[in-house]
Write an enzyme that holds these catalytic residues in place. Structure first.
Site, mmCIF file in Angstrom:
data_model
loop_
_atom_site.group_PDB
_atom_site.id
_atom_site.type_symbol
_atom_site.label_atom_id
_atom_site.label_comp_id
_atom_site.label_asym_id
_atom_site.label_seq_id
_atom_site.Cartn_x
_atom_site.Cartn_y
_atom_site.Cartn_z
ATOM 1 N N ASP A 118 1.057 -1.231 0.119
ATOM 2 C CA ASP A 118 -0.078 -0.400 -0.263
ATOM 3 C C ASP A 118 0.667 1.423 0.520
ATOM 4 O O ASP A 118 0.633 1.902 1.086
ATOM 5 C CB ASP A 118 -0.780 -0.130 1.360
ATOM 6 C CG ASP A 118 -0.412 0.274 2.549
ATOM 7 O OD1 ASP A 118 1.145 -0.620 3.025
ATOM 8 O OD2 ASP A 118 -0.912 0.359 3.473
ATOM 9 N N THR A 137 3.051 -6.545 2.714
ATOM 10 C CA THR A 137 3.015 -5.533 3.622
ATOM 11 C C THR A 137 2.002 -4.016 3.507
ATOM 12 O O THR A 137 2.820 -2.699 3.931
ATOM 13 C CB THR A 137 4.929 -4.563 3.384
ATOM 14 O OG1 THR A 137 4.014 -4.147 1.814
ATOM 15 C CG2 THR A 137 5.640 -5.977 3.179
ATOM 16 N N ASN A 182 -2.256 2.851 3.754
ATOM 17 C CA ASN A 182 -1.763 4.080 3.839
ATOM 18 C C ASN A 182 -2.592 5.235 3.244
ATOM 19 O O ASN A 182 -2.578 6.545 3.575
ATOM 20 C CB ASN A 182 0.188 4.182 3.486
ATOM 21 C CG ASN A 182 0.525 3.187 4.437
ATOM 22 O OD1 ASN A 182 -0.212 2.964 5.583
ATOM 23 N ND2 ASN A 182 1.846 2.329 3.498
ATOM 24 N N PHE A 199 -0.826 -0.398 12.444
ATOM 25 C CA PHE A 199 -1.614 -0.603 11.385
ATOM 26 C C PHE A 199 -2.712 -0.873 10.462
ATOM 27 O O PHE A 199 -3.513 -1.876 9.907
ATOM 28 C CB PHE A 199 -0.720 0.650 10.369
ATOM 29 C CG PHE A 199 -1.766 1.184 9.106
ATOM 30 C CD1 PHE A 199 -2.025 2.278 9.552
ATOM 31 C CD2 PHE A 199 -1.378 1.106 7.898
ATOM 32 C CE1 PHE A 199 -3.957 3.289 8.461
ATOM 33 C CE2 PHE A 199 -2.080 1.561 6.742
ATOM 34 C CZ PHE A 199 -3.339 2.561 7.181
ATOM 35 N N ASP A 232 6.981 0.786 2.317
ATOM 36 C CA ASP A 232 6.832 -0.418 1.813
ATOM 37 C C ASP A 232 7.219 0.272 0.802
ATOM 38 O O ASP A 232 8.352 -1.165 -0.600
ATOM 39 C CB ASP A 232 5.353 0.017 0.972
ATOM 40 C CG ASP A 232 3.807 -0.305 1.966
ATOM 41 O OD1 ASP A 232 3.099 -1.266 1.499
ATOM 42 O OD2 ASP A 232 3.889 0.288 2.807
ATOM 43 N N HIS A 290 9.267 -0.995 8.466
ATOM 44 C CA HIS A 290 8.562 -2.359 9.212
ATOM 45 C C HIS A 290 8.692 -2.930 7.829
ATOM 46 O O HIS A 290 8.928 -4.580 7.709
ATOM 47 C CB HIS A 290 7.377 -1.779 8.892
ATOM 48 C CG HIS A 290 6.663 -0.820 10.464
ATOM 49 N ND1 HIS A 290 7.045 -0.974 11.780
ATOM 50 C CD2 HIS A 290 6.759 0.800 10.289
ATOM 51 C CE1 HIS A 290 7.223 -0.217 12.200
ATOM 52 N NE2 HIS A 290 6.441 1.338 11.634
HETATM 53 C C1 BDR Z 1 2.670 -0.754 8.406
HETATM 54 O O1 BDR Z 1 1.784 0.633 8.269
HETATM 55 C C2 BDR Z 1 2.113 0.697 7.425
HETATM 56 O O2 BDR Z 1 2.041 2.532 7.992
HETATM 57 C C3 BDR Z 1 3.134 0.947 6.816
HETATM 58 O O3 BDR Z 1 3.817 0.763 5.552
HETATM 59 C C4 BDR Z 1 3.633 -0.468 7.221
HETATM 60 O O4 BDR Z 1 3.531 -1.604 6.773
HETATM 61 C C5 BDR Z 1 3.512 -0.673 9.526
HETATM 62 O O5 BDR Z 1 2.574 -0.313 10.896
HETATM 63 CA CA CA Z 2 2.412 -0.461 3.940
#
Ligand code: BDR
Ligand code: CA
Length: 310
Positions: free
Chosen positions: A10, A126, A39, A168, A15, A241
């Site tokens: 996203d 992701t 996102n 998230f 990412d 992340h």
């Molecule tokens: C995850 O949430 C998104 O904001 C980032 O891209 C990542 O995949 C982190 O919590």
């Molecule tokens: Ca992400």
């Protein structure tokens, strides 16, 4: 033999860094990149993904396929506070997109590729898990034909990053996450905030990337993110992340994992999206998820820098 992967994104500042790591590693045969709302909107995530491939000069080699434009049962919930209005922290704003998304839907693409390369495809997720949940519902056999699934999401022993309890990707589409966790994938690894919060890209790391279009992009896209991270956590850094999920796909030795039963809360006012890990097997359910508990963060950051600097 390169590892066959599909990246589901996203895009998103981190990412984008995950895509850079995957493609630049030279160790992955990226069959395609599927996009989903998260996102940012689906449209923006797709545009950002196309731009990152252009930055890599791979836009004619790697397909981008659009997926779900909203979570299974909930309204969209974007994360502009962290990723900026455009999702890339304001970087690449002037870059025109030359090659757009391929025809077809991400869910069909995932199913087709897994059927075509049965037992060989690693899914690196992701983003909210909407696309994979839809793929599993459409083609349940998928769970036995995928090689492995690596999910960036959740947190089992810490606090959330969108609510006090939820990470998230889980929060945006908890119903999808629940479907994926309960689908019966024999090899599903959860790369949660427990470990990704330890994979911190700092100004020193960025300097070590040298001076190249990619290095300049990383610096520009993470600048605002680092400010926000500092305000909340007292450290000026960008948490890698999503790149860590790619790192785990490249090298499992970067993390320590333990297999537990994990489920996702979907019916709570305060805790929706919480990943609940049954450490003591109190529910007597079969373990379904390899949970990352520790990470060799320095080693991962060294890999990240070496790969993007090359
Ligand atoms: C995850 O949430 C998104 O904001 C980032 O891209 C990542 O995949 C982190 O919590
Ligand atoms: Ca992400």
């Amino acid at each position: 033999m390169k590892k066959k992967v599909i990246l589901d994104v996203d895009t998103g500042i981190d990412d984008a860094l995950g895509i850079l790591l995957a493609v630049r590693s030279g160790e992955m045969d990226v069959l395609g990149i599927t996009t989903v709302n998260g996102n940012v909107s689906l449209e923006q995530a797709t545009k950002n993904t196309c731009k990152i491939l252009q930055l890599l000069e791979k836009e004619h080699e790697i397909r981008v396929i659009q997926g779900a434009n909203k979570p299974l049962m909930r309204p969209t919930f974007f994360e502009h506070r962290v990723h900026g209005k455009d999702g890339l922290g304001g970087a690449l704003l002037d870059m025109p997109v030359h090659v757009e998304a391929a025809d077809g839907h991400a869910v069909d693409f995932i199913v087709e590729q897994v059927k075509q390369h049965a037992g060989e495809v690693t899914l690196v997720m992701t983003a909210p898990l909407t696309n994979l949940a839809l793929a599993v519902m459409k083609y349940p056999e998928l769970v036995h034909q995928v090689k492995e699934v690596i999910v960036m999401g959740g947190v089992v022993q810490g606090f959330g990053n969108v609510t006090p309890t939820a990470e998230f990707n889980m929060y945006v589409d908890p119903e999808a996450a629940k479907i994926v966790f309960q689908a019966g994938f024999p090899d599903l690894t959860l790369v949660g905030l427990d470990v990704t919060r330890k994979a911190l890209l700092t100004d020193d790391h960025i300097r070590a990337l040298g001076d190249s279009p990619i290095a300049r992009y990383v610096k520009e896209s993470t600048a605002e993110y680092m400010e926000r991270y500092y305000e909340r956590n007292g450290v000026r850094a960008c948490a890698l992340h999503d790149p860590l999920a790619v790192g785990v796909a490249l090298n499992k030795q970067l993390v320590t994992t333990r297999k537990y039963y994990v489920d996702v809360e979907t019916k709570s006012e305060l805790c929706d999206g919480q990943t609940v890990c049954d450490f003591q097997n109190r529910l007597s359910k079969a373990a379904n998820v390899h949970v990352c508990t520790e990470v060799a963060a320095d080693e991962f950051l060294e890999l990240f820098i070496r790969t993007l600097r090359a």
